[in-house]
Design an enzyme around this catalytic site. Sequence first.
Site, short mmCIF file in Angstrom:
data_model
loop_
_atom_site.label_atom_id
_atom_site.label_comp_id
_atom_site.label_asym_id
_atom_site.label_seq_id
_atom_site.Cartn_x
_atom_site.Cartn_y
_atom_site.Cartn_z
N ARG A 61 -2.07 3.13 -5.84
CA ARG A 61 -2.97 3.92 -6.68
C ARG A 61 -4.39 3.38 -6.65
O ARG A 61 -5.34 4.10 -6.95
CB ARG A 61 -2.41 4.03 -8.10
CG ARG A 61 -1.16 4.95 -8.14
CD ARG A 61 -0.42 4.88 -9.44
NE ARG A 61 0.04 3.56 -9.80
CZ ARG A 61 1.18 3.01 -9.40
NH1 ARG A 61 1.99 3.67 -8.60
NH2 ARG A 61 1.53 1.80 -9.78
N GLU A 98 7.79 -11.76 -9.39
CA GLU A 98 8.77 -12.21 -10.37
C GLU A 98 10.12 -12.50 -9.71
O GLU A 98 10.82 -13.43 -10.09
CB GLU A 98 8.92 -11.13 -11.45
CG GLU A 98 9.78 -11.56 -12.62
CD GLU A 98 9.81 -10.50 -13.71
OE1 GLU A 98 10.67 -10.64 -14.59
OE2 GLU A 98 9.00 -9.56 -13.68
#
Length: 178
Positions: A61, A98
């Site tokens: 985006r 993560e």
Amino acid sequence: MSTDSLTALVRTIPDFPKPGIMFRDITTLLADGDGLRDLVDRMAAVARPLDPDLIVGIEARGFILGAALALALGKGFVPVRKAGKLPGRTVGIDYCLEYGTDRLEIHEGQVPAGTRVLLVDDLIATGGTALAAAQLLREQGASVLMALFAIDLPDLGGMAALAADGVAAQAIIAFDGE
């Protein structure tokens, strides 16, 4: 358009991509012509005084907002892509997520040493991807003037992480908590 009106155009999707996450979906704002124009105008107002040489957008985006911002400022646009997506010779950086690692790349030589860049993405959360993109640009000798985002999730600390790394950052709207 007020900041509240702009913020209201961002859809929140609970439990995506996993339970407990409140996903901030900017596609609803992008689909609103007045909202998109207002967002890009606000980003341009922040970016214009910096007078960057290039706008660099982070996949995916960040491509939409970065390209629109580059057009508004009359500047060129360079995409930062995930590994294996660019057809030419690339330079890249591996970074931790993560749950593993990922890689970002740009075309070799597309951001020459000394280039003053504005880094753009739709959202800043923990800051890992933006930090990696800034480091990749610095490794090419570029000066990262600022990282600019449409949305900040301040509870996740991304802006603080960028500041700790010496990268100025700003967002147009923020979503606290939830």
